[in-house]
Design a protein around this motif. Sequence first.
Motif, PDB file in Angstrom:
ATOM      1  N   ILE A  50      41.445  47.183  52.895  1.00 48.32           N
ATOM      2  CA  ILE A  50      40.421  46.470  52.132  1.00 48.32           C
ATOM      3  C   ILE A  50      41.118  45.616  51.081  1.00 48.32           C
ATOM      4  O   ILE A  50      42.299  45.831  50.766  1.00 48.32           O
ATOM      5  CB  ILE A  50      39.418  47.431  51.450  1.00 48.32           C
ATOM      6  CG1 ILE A  50      40.151  48.335  50.446  1.00 48.32           C
ATOM      7  CG2 ILE A  50      38.653  48.245  52.474  1.00 48.32           C
ATOM      8  CD1 ILE A  50      39.221  49.090  49.522  1.00 48.32           C
ATOM      9  N   LEU A  51      40.402  44.672  50.528  1.00 49.53           N
ATOM     10  CA  LEU A  51      40.949  43.864  49.443  1.00 49.53           C
ATOM     11  C   LEU A  51      41.113  44.743  48.206  1.00 49.53           C
ATOM     12  O   LEU A  51      40.230  45.534  47.873  1.00 49.53           O
ATOM     13  CB  LEU A  51      40.038  42.685  49.118  1.00 49.53           C
ATOM     14  CG  LEU A  51      39.923  41.598  50.186  1.00 49.53           C
ATOM     15  CD1 LEU A  51      38.905  40.556  49.769  1.00 49.53           C
ATOM     16  CD2 LEU A  51      41.271  40.965  50.447  1.00 49.53           C
ATOM     17  N   ALA A  52      42.227  44.604  47.529  1.00 54.64           N
ATOM     18  CA  ALA A  52      42.511  45.397  46.331  1.00 54.64           C
ATOM     19  C   ALA A  52      41.817  44.830  45.093  1.00 54.64           C
ATOM     20  O   ALA A  52      41.645  45.522  44.104  1.00 54.64           O
ATOM     21  CB  ALA A  52      44.012  45.460  46.095  1.00 54.64           C
ATOM     22  N   ARG A  53      41.438  43.566  45.174  1.00 59.66           N
ATOM     23  CA  ARG A  53      40.742  42.902  44.071  1.00 59.66           C
ATOM     24  C   ARG A  53      39.549  42.156  44.646  1.00 59.66           C
ATOM     25  O   ARG A  53      39.522  41.837  45.830  1.00 59.66           O
ATOM     26  CB  ARG A  53      41.663  41.884  43.391  1.00 59.66           C
ATOM     27  CG  ARG A  53      42.845  42.515  42.692  1.00 59.66           C
ATOM     28  CD  ARG A  53      43.702  41.451  42.062  1.00 59.66           C
ATOM     29  NE  ARG A  53      44.492  40.796  43.117  1.00 59.66           N
ATOM     30  CZ  ARG A  53      45.305  39.798  42.922  1.00 59.66           C
ATOM     31  NH1 ARG A  53      45.429  39.260  41.742  1.00 59.66           N
ATOM     32  NH2 ARG A  53      46.001  39.293  43.909  1.00 59.66           N
ATOM     33  N   PRO A  54      38.596  41.812  43.817  1.00 54.47           N
ATOM     34  CA  PRO A  54      37.489  40.996  44.298  1.00 54.47           C
ATOM     35  C   PRO A  54      38.009  39.657  44.834  1.00 54.47           C
ATOM     36  O   PRO A  54      38.984  39.108  44.305  1.00 54.47           O
ATOM     37  CB  PRO A  54      36.620  40.787  43.056  1.00 54.47           C
ATOM     38  CG  PRO A  54      36.999  41.888  42.121  1.00 54.47           C
ATOM     39  CD  PRO A  54      38.437  42.191  42.405  1.00 54.47           C
ATOM     40  N   PRO A  55      37.385  39.113  45.865  1.00 53.89           N
ATOM     41  CA  PRO A  55      37.863  37.859  46.458  1.00 53.89           C
ATOM     42  C   PRO A  55      37.881  36.676  45.500  1.00 53.89           C
ATOM     43  O   PRO A  55      38.644  35.737  45.698  1.00 53.89           O
ATOM     44  CB  PRO A  55      36.912  37.612  47.629  1.00 53.89           C
ATOM     45  CG  PRO A  55      35.862  38.640  47.559  1.00 53.89           C
ATOM     46  CD  PRO A  55      36.248  39.664  46.556  1.00 53.89           C
ATOM     47  N   ASP A  56      37.086  36.733  44.434  1.00 55.07           N
ATOM     48  CA  ASP A  56      37.120  35.621  43.481  1.00 55.07           C
ATOM     49  C   ASP A  56      38.327  35.703  42.541  1.00 55.07           C
ATOM     50  O   ASP A  56      38.553  34.814  41.739  1.00 55.07           O
ATOM     51  CB  ASP A  56      35.821  35.529  42.689  1.00 55.07           C
ATOM     52  CG  ASP A  56      35.550  36.746  41.819  1.00 55.07           C
ATOM     53  OD1 ASP A  56      36.145  37.823  42.068  1.00 55.07           O
ATOM     54  OD2 ASP A  56      34.737  36.624  40.888  1.00 55.07           O
ATOM     55  N   GLN A  57      39.142  36.765  42.681  1.00 50.51           N
ATOM     56  CA  GLN A  57      40.353  36.922  41.879  1.00 50.51           C
ATOM     57  C   GLN A  57      41.625  36.773  42.723  1.00 50.51           C
ATOM     58  O   GLN A  57      42.723  37.036  42.246  1.00 50.51           O
ATOM     59  CB  GLN A  57      40.357  38.283  41.191  1.00 50.51           C
ATOM     60  CG  GLN A  57      39.251  38.443  40.183  1.00 50.51           C
ATOM     61  CD  GLN A  57      39.249  39.835  39.573  1.00 50.51           C
ATOM     62  OE1 GLN A  57      40.189  40.604  39.710  1.00 50.51           O
ATOM     63  NE2 GLN A  57      38.163  40.151  38.897  1.00 50.51           N
ATOM     64  N   ILE A  58      41.459  36.365  43.973  1.00 47.52           N
ATOM     65  CA  ILE A  58      42.595  36.174  44.876  1.00 47.52           C
ATOM     66  C   ILE A  58      42.658  34.696  45.250  1.00 47.52           C
ATOM     67  O   ILE A  58      41.668  34.124  45.693  1.00 47.52           O
ATOM     68  CB  ILE A  58      42.450  37.047  46.143  1.00 47.52           C
ATOM     69  CG1 ILE A  58      42.391  38.529  45.753  1.00 47.52           C
ATOM     70  CG2 ILE A  58      43.588  36.772  47.123  1.00 47.52           C
ATOM     71  CD1 ILE A  58      42.044  39.452  46.912  1.00 47.52           C
ATOM     72  N   PHE A  59      43.831  34.110  45.054  1.00 45.69           N
ATOM     73  CA  PHE A  59      43.992  32.681  45.310  1.00 45.69           C
ATOM     74  C   PHE A  59      45.045  32.468  46.398  1.00 45.69           C
ATOM     75  O   PHE A  59      46.138  33.033  46.325  1.00 45.69           O
ATOM     76  CB  PHE A  59      44.378  31.952  44.023  1.00 45.69           C
ATOM     77  CG  PHE A  59      43.293  32.023  42.987  1.00 45.69           C
ATOM     78  CD1 PHE A  59      42.344  31.026  42.894  1.00 45.69           C
ATOM     79  CD2 PHE A  59      43.195  33.122  42.139  1.00 45.69           C
ATOM     80  CE1 PHE A  59      41.311  31.096  41.970  1.00 45.69           C
ATOM     81  CE2 PHE A  59      42.174  33.205  41.205  1.00 45.69           C
ATOM     82  CZ  PHE A  59      41.228  32.193  41.119  1.00 45.69           C
ATOM     83  N   PRO A  60      44.724  31.659  47.398  1.00 46.39           N
ATOM     84  CA  PRO A  60      45.665  31.420  48.499  1.00 46.39           C
ATOM     85  C   PRO A  60      47.031  30.931  48.028  1.00 46.39           C
ATOM     86  O   PRO A  60      48.048  31.268  48.626  1.00 46.39           O
ATOM     87  CB  PRO A  60      44.970  30.361  49.356  1.00 46.39           C
ATOM     88  CG  PRO A  60      43.514  30.544  49.062  1.00 46.39           C
ATOM     89  CD  PRO A  60      43.454  30.971  47.626  1.00 46.39           C
TER      90      PRO A  60
END
Length: 81
Positions: free
Chosen positions: A13-23
Amino acid sequence: MGIVETRRGGGAILARPPDQIFPGQIIRRLEEGQALVDCLATGSERDCSLDGKCRLKFRLIAAEQAFYADLDKHSLASIAL
Protein backbone atom coordinates in the motif's frame (compact mmCIF):
# COMPACT_ATOMS: atom_id res chain seq x y z
CA MET A 1 11.83 6.11 0.09
CA GLY A 2 8.79 5.95 2.34
CA ILE A 3 6.42 5.64 -0.59
CA VAL A 4 5.29 2.03 -0.44
CA GLU A 5 4.77 -0.27 2.54
CA THR A 6 4.68 -4.00 2.11
CA ARG A 7 2.28 -6.18 4.07
CA ARG A 8 3.14 -9.41 5.76
CA GLY A 9 1.83 -12.23 3.64
CA GLY A 10 1.96 -10.12 0.49
CA GLY A 11 0.60 -6.95 -0.95
CA ALA A 12 1.62 -3.35 -0.73
CA ILE A 13 0.00 0.00 0.00
CA LEU A 14 1.07 3.62 -0.26
CA ALA A 15 2.97 4.72 2.85
CA ARG A 16 1.70 8.29 2.50
CA PRO A 17 -1.43 9.84 1.05
CA PRO A 18 -1.18 10.20 -2.75
CA ASP A 19 -1.34 13.98 -2.49
CA GLN A 20 2.00 13.85 -0.61
CA ILE A 21 3.83 11.76 -3.23
CA PHE A 22 5.37 13.49 -6.23
CA PRO A 23 6.64 11.67 -9.33
CA GLY A 24 9.70 13.93 -9.44
CA GLN A 25 10.87 12.48 -6.11
CA ILE A 26 10.49 8.94 -7.37
CA ILE A 27 12.17 9.46 -10.73
CA ARG A 28 15.08 11.40 -9.20
CA ARG A 29 15.72 8.50 -6.84
CA LEU A 30 15.44 5.88 -9.57
CA GLU A 31 17.75 7.85 -11.86
CA GLU A 32 20.25 8.73 -9.12
CA GLY A 33 23.78 8.39 -10.44
CA GLN A 34 22.58 8.11 -14.05
CA ALA A 35 23.59 10.99 -16.28
CA LEU A 36 21.22 12.09 -19.03
CA VAL A 37 24.12 11.77 -21.49
CA ASP A 38 27.67 10.47 -21.01
CA CYS A 39 29.32 13.88 -21.12
CA LEU A 40 27.30 14.99 -18.08
CA ALA A 41 28.39 12.05 -15.92
CA THR A 42 30.33 13.01 -12.81
CA GLY A 43 33.89 11.84 -13.16
CA SER A 44 33.31 10.90 -16.79
CA GLU A 45 36.53 9.98 -18.52
CA ARG A 46 35.01 10.09 -21.98
CA ASP A 47 36.82 12.51 -24.24
CA CYS A 48 34.64 14.98 -26.06
CA SER A 49 36.05 16.80 -29.07
CA LEU A 50 33.48 19.56 -28.52
CA ASP A 51 34.31 20.14 -24.85
CA GLY A 52 34.46 23.85 -24.19
CA LYS A 53 32.57 24.61 -27.41
CA CYS A 54 29.41 22.55 -27.02
CA ARG A 55 26.27 24.45 -26.07
CA LEU A 56 24.02 21.39 -26.22
CA LYS A 57 25.09 20.10 -22.81
CA PHE A 58 23.77 23.24 -21.10
CA ARG A 59 20.44 22.94 -22.94
CA LEU A 60 20.18 19.31 -21.82
CA ILE A 61 20.83 20.30 -18.21
CA ALA A 62 18.13 22.99 -18.45
CA ALA A 63 15.70 20.52 -20.05
CA GLU A 64 16.30 17.94 -17.32
CA GLN A 65 15.71 20.57 -14.62
CA ALA A 66 12.50 21.70 -16.32
CA PHE A 67 11.34 18.06 -16.55
CA TYR A 68 11.76 17.55 -12.79
CA ALA A 69 10.30 20.95 -11.95
CA ASP A 70 7.15 20.08 -13.87
CA LEU A 71 6.85 16.67 -12.18
CA ASP A 72 7.27 18.36 -8.80
CA LYS A 73 4.15 20.43 -9.45
CA HIS A 74 1.87 17.40 -9.62
CA SER A 75 1.15 14.83 -6.93
CA LEU A 76 0.31 11.21 -7.52
CA ALA A 77 -3.27 12.05 -6.58
CA SER A 78 -3.51 14.74 -9.25
CA ILE A 79 -2.31 12.50 -12.05
CA ALA A 80 -3.92 9.21 -11.05
CA LEU A 81 -7.48 10.39 -10.55
